[in-house]
Design an enzyme around this catalytic site. Structure first.
Site, PDB file in Angstrom:
ATOM      1  N   HIS A  95       0.809  -1.209   0.000  1.00 43.69           N
ATOM      2  CA  HIS A  95       0.000   0.000   0.000  1.00 43.69           C
ATOM      3  C   HIS A  95       0.849   1.268   0.000  1.00 43.69           C
ATOM      4  O   HIS A  95       0.345   2.351  -0.295  1.00 43.69           O
ATOM      5  CB  HIS A  95      -1.013   0.005   1.161  1.00 43.69           C
ATOM      6  CG  HIS A  95      -0.444   0.250   2.517  1.00 43.69           C
ATOM      7  ND1 HIS A  95      -0.383  -0.715   3.488  1.00 43.69           N
ATOM      8  CD2 HIS A  95       0.063   1.369   3.089  1.00 43.69           C
ATOM      9  CE1 HIS A  95       0.136  -0.208   4.588  1.00 43.69           C
ATOM     10  NE2 HIS A  95       0.420   1.054   4.368  1.00 43.69           N
ATOM     11  N   ASP A 126       0.219  -7.592   1.287  1.00 45.30           N
ATOM     12  CA  ASP A 126       0.607  -6.199   1.511  1.00 45.30           C
ATOM     13  C   ASP A 126       2.118  -6.039   1.633  1.00 45.30           C
ATOM     14  O   ASP A 126       2.610  -5.353   2.532  1.00 45.30           O
ATOM     15  CB  ASP A 126      -0.099  -5.609   2.738  1.00 45.30           C
ATOM     16  CG  ASP A 126      -0.110  -4.076   2.694  1.00 45.30           C
ATOM     17  OD1 ASP A 126       0.414  -3.508   1.720  1.00 45.30           O
ATOM     18  OD2 ASP A 126      -0.631  -3.460   3.640  1.00 45.30           O
ATOM     19  N   SER A 209       4.338   2.760   8.006  1.00 48.47           N
ATOM     20  CA  SER A 209       4.094   1.574   7.186  1.00 48.47           C
ATOM     21  C   SER A 209       5.324   1.207   6.365  1.00 48.47           C
ATOM     22  O   SER A 209       5.922   2.057   5.700  1.00 48.47           O
ATOM     23  CB  SER A 209       2.924   1.819   6.235  1.00 48.47           C
ATOM     24  OG  SER A 209       1.718   1.931   6.926  1.00 48.47           O
TER      25      SER A 209
END
Length: 357
Positions: A95, A126, A209
């Site tokens: 992402h 992911d 992230s």
């Protein structure tokens, strides 16, 4: 990742919906001089030494690992990454890279941004790998640990670029292991359902992230990916509830991408169908309708066909496509499991040898 956005998720843990520190104190009396052999006194005297030792250990780990954590700038997203090897490969979240092919990367030991290109993105887990176009001197690959040995209560450090603040470090503990969570597409996630995630109390903010969740041995034991969101707080991030993809899965996926340019063995169980959630007469989710089956896939071999409504996988009730993904996340390809379904209003059960996603 844009600083105004957060990653939300759902977790299968009851009563939660998704999108640390150690304190040592010491003291002494100003009016008394206890004997040196007094056990109480020796315990209090040892506390400051222990605090100093812990601080030194934090600083050692940060000095050792932080140079391996980079900031990644895509066109729309800002996130973090971890140097995977000496050839300039960097692992991050799918992402974070989104649909982009080129990126600007800022390393801890480089003031000027570097350029990098996408090797492969695997949204199902992911994860993604990008590669630097030029390897700067002093680039250091991180050491990935054995996430199977992670235990609740272990102290962890999260390293990344929260809100664009590069080379930031937060502290927490392992709050739980073995969590299965589903990302929310509406909050910018990939929609993936990911098993065996590490839950941590270390702050995971936008920009973290793809960074590193590190133990006090200086080993990366996970890639911070998700922060829980509380719907009762309007979807705001729930403090102290973050999740990281375990290092074992990161290595499995990244190794394949580095060596083969893509993922050839996901390790994720699948029925090999396209399905959709159906509702009952009260408009409540009531199962997953099979829209199509993959020729030669697990469902096709077991005799499932379009129009069947799956209501249970093993002992797990299936009401939505998400609950089916969560149930499958706990299984392995090749495993046999009973699938309960309805066909023409008649309930049936069939043994299915699960395929691979």
């Amino acid at each position: 990742m844009d600083a105004s956005r957060t990653r939300a998720l759902r977790t299968v843990v009851p009563a939660a919906v998704l999108v640390c520190w150690a304190l040592l104190a010491a003291g002494c009396s100003p009016t008394a001089a206890p004997h040196a052999d007094d056990p109480a006194t020796s315990g209090r005297a040892a506390a400051p030494m222990a605090a100093g030792d812990l601080q030194s250990q934090y600083q050692r780990v940060i000095k050792e690992v932080l140079p391996s954590v980079v900031q990644i700038q895509a066109r729309q997203e800002l996130g973090s990454g971890v140097v995977y090897d000496d050839n300039g490969h960097i692992v991050t979240n799918a992402h974070v890279v989104g649909t982009e092919k080129t990126f600007r990367v800022t390393a801890a030991n480089s003031r000027e941004p570097l350029t990098a290109s996408l090797v492969y993105s695997y949204p199902q887990q992911d994860l993604a790998v990008i590669k630097l176009d030029r390897i700067p001197s002093g680039l250091k690959a991180a050491t990935f640990g054995n996430s199977e040995k992670v235990e609740v209560g272990q102290i962890l450090l999260a390293m990344g670029s929260p809100l664009g603040l590069s080379s930031s470090v937060t502290q927490g503990i392992v709050s739980a292991v073995g969590r299965t969570v589903s990302e929310s597409r509406s909050a910018g996630g990939t929609g993936a359902t990911i098993a065996n995630m590490v839950q941590t109390s270390a702050a995971i903010n936008p920009g973290n992230s793809g960074g590193a969740l590190v133990n006090l041995d200086g080993q990366v034991i996970g890639i911070p990916t998700l922060a829980a969101a509380d719907p009762q707080l309007g979807g705001s991030a729930a403090p102290g509830i973050g999740f990281a993809i375990p290092a074992s899965m990161v290595k499995t996926i990244a190794d394949q991408i580095v060596k083969k340019g893509r993922v050839v063995e996901s390790g994720r169980a699948a029925l090999n169908i396209v399905g959709r959630t159906v509702v009952n007469d009260d408009y409540q989710p009531a199962g997953v309708a099979v829209v199509s089956v993959q020729a030669g896939g697990a469902a096709a071999r077991a005799g499932l066909r379009p129009g069947d409504i799956i209501t249970k996988l093993g002992d797990e009730p299936i009401t939505t496509i998400t609950s089916l993904s969560v149930a499958l996340a706990a299984d392995k390809p090749g495993q046999k499991t009973p699938v309960t379904y309805q066909r023409g209003g008649v309930e049936k059960t069939v043994q299915v040898k699960l395929g691979e996603q």
